[in-house]
Every structure is written in structure tokens, then in C-alpha cells.
Design a protein around this motif. Structure first.
Motif, PDB file in Angstrom:
ATOM      1  N   GLY A 115       0.659  -1.299  -0.019  1.00  0.00           N
ATOM      2  CA  GLY A 115       0.005  -0.095   0.001  1.00  0.00           C
ATOM      3  C   GLY A 115       0.762   1.281  -0.017  1.00  0.00           C
ATOM      4  O   GLY A 115       1.912   1.322   0.564  1.00  0.00           O
ATOM      5  N   GLY A 116       0.132   2.336  -0.628  1.00  0.00           N
ATOM      6  CA  GLY A 116       1.119   3.596  -0.570  1.00  0.00           C
ATOM      7  C   GLY A 116       1.407   3.885  -1.908  1.00  0.00           C
ATOM      8  O   GLY A 116       1.792   5.181  -2.053  1.00  0.00           O
ATOM      9  N   PHE A 117       1.716   3.456  -2.875  1.00  0.00           N
ATOM     10  CA  PHE A 117       2.211   3.951  -4.346  1.00  0.00           C
ATOM     11  C   PHE A 117       1.670   2.884  -5.218  1.00  0.00           C
ATOM     12  O   PHE A 117       1.268   1.789  -5.215  1.00  0.00           O
ATOM     13  N   THR A 118       1.334   3.472  -6.404  1.00  0.00           N
ATOM     14  CA  THR A 118       1.189   2.692  -7.899  1.00  0.00           C
ATOM     15  C   THR A 118       2.145   3.075  -8.817  1.00  0.00           C
ATOM     16  O   THR A 118       2.881   4.298  -8.769  1.00  0.00           O
ATOM     17  N   ILE A 119       2.008   2.304  -9.876  1.00  0.00           N
ATOM     18  CA  ILE A 119       3.203   2.717 -10.907  1.00  0.00           C
ATOM     19  C   ILE A 119       2.005   2.108 -12.362  1.00  0.00           C
ATOM     20  O   ILE A 119       1.447   1.136 -12.574  1.00  0.00           O
ATOM     21  N   SER A 129       3.328   6.866  -8.663  1.00  0.00           N
ATOM     22  CA  SER A 129       2.535   7.932  -7.630  1.00  0.00           C
ATOM     23  C   SER A 129       2.744   7.229  -6.232  1.00  0.00           C
ATOM     24  O   SER A 129       2.580   6.539  -5.969  1.00  0.00           O
ATOM     25  N   TRP A 130       3.513   8.288  -5.256  1.00  0.00           N
ATOM     26  CA  TRP A 130       3.459   8.189  -3.984  1.00  0.00           C
ATOM     27  C   TRP A 130       2.627   9.051  -3.460  1.00  0.00           C
ATOM     28  O   TRP A 130       2.303  10.020  -3.438  1.00  0.00           O
ATOM     29  N   TYR A 131       1.897   8.187  -2.196  1.00  0.00           N
ATOM     30  CA  TYR A 131       0.895   8.692  -1.476  1.00  0.00           C
ATOM     31  C   TYR A 131       1.073   9.037   0.032  1.00  0.00           C
ATOM     32  O   TYR A 131       0.268   9.492   0.633  1.00  0.00           O
ATOM     33  N   SER A 132       2.413   8.967   0.373  1.00  0.00           N
ATOM     34  CA  SER A 132       2.435   9.354   1.602  1.00  0.00           C
ATOM     35  C   SER A 132       4.310   9.714   1.611  1.00  0.00           C
ATOM     36  O   SER A 132       5.115   9.021   0.780  1.00  0.00           O
TER      37      SER A 132
END
Length: 398
Positions: A115-119, A129-132
Motif C-alpha cells: 500500500g502507498g504507491f502505484t505505477i 505515484s507516491w501517496y505518503s
């Protein structure tokens, strides 16, 4: 080497975590104040001192981190990330081999185990994309793992968390070669112009791929189509390519017009034969009623929350009202495509909004099709919030 911080999970939350729930929330932890640093490695224990999971601390909306492993001895190094990414890439093998589609999600956060990023993949270019700030501490490991597995033509990142300092031009670009602007990608043989270095959103929402294909293939031929909250007009392009007589795209953002013109143009569609309107959608509904305009196909894909000068829209509170306004300008036997990406309610509640809207307008309806996330937006059963997309094709019956 970071020291592992031990956190005590309240008994009312322990069962869920043990069953595989990956998100760590502040109200689940007794001693959250012991964690001072984003990216800190945390170990979770129940009130009987039984190990529940290991992860990292990172503020993301209401979350305070994610469980990444049920192995207390796990090390979150390059090989850990490489194994997760390798499994994710294998899951998307068919998309990599599909020449008709060159843009899709490669890694979907907790659905793929972290959890916390997508590619996202855009024809050889990758966008993380980094979410924290917490997960951003693992940036080097993630990039190294990705580079070990695939040929990265160019790499970009989106920091989707509040960071210090001002946004700098070219801040999104990390390494490799820069993508052309625009970069043309394909989705089921539809062309889309994307800009990888242009802020948080690149110009297309990849999670609507199946919906756009369905609109093009089954619902557009000979139809008069209204696309509301149209962004860059992707649904309008799909409808036009499907044989729509005319499309009308409505969005409040000034840049939506030039972006929509561009998307029509890269598909060889005469944009001057289409209506592209920069206006508040709610104002447009009133105008359409006043002018007695009717549409065969109405597409509703609002943001979960939006505010204009005169309107505040919240999907959880206002979707029924939005549907009622759409029903008023939909032809008999016409189709409304109702879509929401709001994660605070599920499909059952969303269908309740549809039921209520038709009840209040005195109309009948039939649900023709339903969609959730496409297969590359992988989700897990234990985290239902991750399966956020709900799309319903509704026939307004005579």
C-alpha cells in the motif's frame, strides 16, 4: 538500519488485521505516539503480544501506514520490492502483449501487496505515484527493483502528498529519456494524448478503460451523447468513434476545451462537429431543461467532491440529485452511465441512489450493465475500499 518500533493494536481491530486487513489507522493503535518518523518500520502486536504484521508508518488520508508482510523477519529491501513487482508484472502479461493498448496500471498499491504507491505504464514510460512521505522513503528500493525487471525508457513520479517547498518544472521527471509532449498512447485502439510531466493528472483516467470500450462498441451508434464532468473528453472520443451522431462535453475547467479538442484531433475526429462547453455542469442541466434538450446517452462521472462558486458536490450526499437532473434530459429508452470513484460507499448503496432518483422522478429503469475496476487495477478481498470504482449503465424506460 532503522530500528523497528513495536505498536500495540487494540483488541477490536486485531481480528481484522489478522484476517489480512492491510491499512493501519490511528484509532487502531494504542501507542501511535511512539512513532516519530515517516517511513519508520513498525511491528504490530495484539494485546496478548501475538505478532500480527510488519510494515511502515506513513500518513495517507486517514491511514497511518500499511502492513506489508506477515513475516516478522521480513526485510524491506530491493529484493522484497522486486518480488512484489515481478508478480505484478506477470499479472499484466496479456496487457504488455496487447498492441491495441499501450497504457495501463502496472502496480496497484495494496492490491499488489504494498500500500502507498502505484505505477502506471505509458508505452515504455513509467509513472510512480507516491501517496505518503512514509512510502517515499523507499523510493530508491522501488526504482532499483523496477529497473531490474523491465526496460524503463523514461521514469516519472507524482508526489501525491503535501511536501515542503514549491512545485518546480520538470520535478516529475526522474531518469531515462523524457517522453514527447504529448505522448500518444493507445487504449483498445483509441488514441490518447498524455503529458507525463504536467502535474498530478496526465490526461486520462486508466481505470475507465472497460467502460470506454463498452460505450464505443455498444451504446454510441446513431446516438446524441452528453458527457458531463468531461475532463479531457475521453468518453466523448469513445462515443464519437462508436458512431455517435454528436457529442456534447461539459466541464467547468477552462483547460478542458483545448484538451478535449486535442483528444478528438489525435483520433481524426472533426472537433468542430462536436460541442465542447466550459461551464458548471449544474448550470448546463438547467439550460438543457429550459431549451428542452434531450440526449440518448448521458455520462455522469463526477469527482467524489467538487466545489464551484455556486455548488458543492459530494458523491455520498448529492449523487441522487445529480441523477434526477440527468433523468430529466434523457430520452425515453435512453441510457445513463452513472459512475463514481468514491470509496466511502459500495455498489449496493450506489444502486440505492439510482433507485431513489427514479422513484422521486416517477420513472422506471433497468440496469443493463455494471463495471468495477479493470483487471490491472488489482484489489484484495480484505480491503474493500480499494475496489472503489462503480459504474452502472441504466436504461430509462418509457
Amino acid at each position: 538500519m532503522k530500528q523497528n518500533i513495536k505498536l500495540k493494536v487494540k483488541s477490536s481491530f486485531a481480528k481484522n488485521m489478522k484476517a489480512g486487513y492491510p491499512l493501519i489507522t490511528e484509532d487502531a493503535i494504542m501507542n501511535m505516539k511512539d512513532v516519530k518518523e515517516e517511513g519508520a518500520i513498525i511491528e504490530l502486536f495484539d494485546d496478548q503480544q501475538r505478532f500480527l504484521g510488519k510494515g511502515y508508518y506513513g500518513k495517507q488520508n486517514k491511514g497511518r501506514g500499511w502492513i506489508l508482510s506477515r513475516n516478522q523477519n521480513e526485510t524491506f529491501d530491493v529484493s522484497f520490492f522486486e518480488q512484489k513487482l515481478k508478480t505484478a508484472i506477470e499479472h499484466r502479461t496479456s496487457l504488455f502483449q496487447d498492441e491495441r493498448t499501450t497504457a495501463f496500471r502496472l502496480f496497484n498499491g495494496e492490491g499488489d501487496g504494498i500500500g502507498g504507491f502505484t505505477i502506471d505504464y505509458y508505452d515504455g514510460y513509467y509513472v510512480i505515484s507516491w501517496y505518503s512521505e512514509g512510502v517515499y522513503q523507499f523510493k530508491n528500493e522501488v526504482i532499483q527493483a523496477l529497473s531490474n525487471l523491465v526496460d524503463v525508457k523514461g521514469l516519472y513520479e507524482k508526489k501525491r502528498f503535501a511536501s515542503q517547498g514549491t512545485y518546480m518544472e520538470d520535478e516529475d521527471f526522474i531518469s531515462g529519456e523524457k517522453a514527447p509532449e504529448p505522448l500518444l498512447v493507445k487504449e483498445n485502439d483509441i488514441n490518447f494524448a498524455v503529458y507525463l510531466n504536467d502535474g498530478a493528472m496526465v490526461g486520462i483516467f486508466l481505470d475507465q478503460r472497460d467502460v470506454r470500450k463498452t460505450i464505443r462498441n455498444k451504446y454510441s451508434k446513431g446516438k446524441n451523447v452528453l458527457n458531463t464532468f468531461s475532463y479531457t473528453g475521453a468518453f466523448s472520443v469513445a462515443a464519437a468513434l462508436g458512431g455517435a451522431v454528436k457529442t456534447t462535453s461539459v466541464d467547468l475547467a477552462n483547460r478542458s476545451k483545448s484538451k478535449t479538442i486535442e483528444q478528438f484531433s489525435v483520433n481524426g475526429i472533426d472537433f468542430e462537429a462536436q460541442d465542447i462547453i466550459v461551464e458548471d455542469v449544474f448550470h448546463y442541466f438547467k439550460y438543457a431543461v429550459r431549451k428542452e434538450l434531450k440526449f440518448d446517452l448521458v455520462i455522469l462521472d463526477p469527482p467524489s467532491f467538487a466545489r464551484s462558486k455556486k455548488h458543492t458536490f459530494s458523491a455520498g450526499k448529492d449523487y441522487t440529485d445529480l441523477l434526477m437532473q440527468a433523468i430529466a434530459i434523457t430520452e425515453k429508452n435512453g441510457i445513463i452511465v452513472a459512475s463514481t470513484n468514491c470509496s466511502t460507499f459500495g455498489m449496493t448503496k450506489f444502486k440505492g441512489f439510482i433507485e431513489k432518483a427514479f422513484k422521486q422522478t416517477g420513472g422506471k429503469y433497468k440496469i443493463r450493465e455494471e463495471f468495477s475496476l479493470p483487471k490491472d487495477f488489482k484489489t484484495i478481498e480484505e480491503f474493500k475500499e480499494g475496489d472503489y470504482l462503480k459504474v452502472v449503465f441504466i436504461e430509462k424506460q418509457a
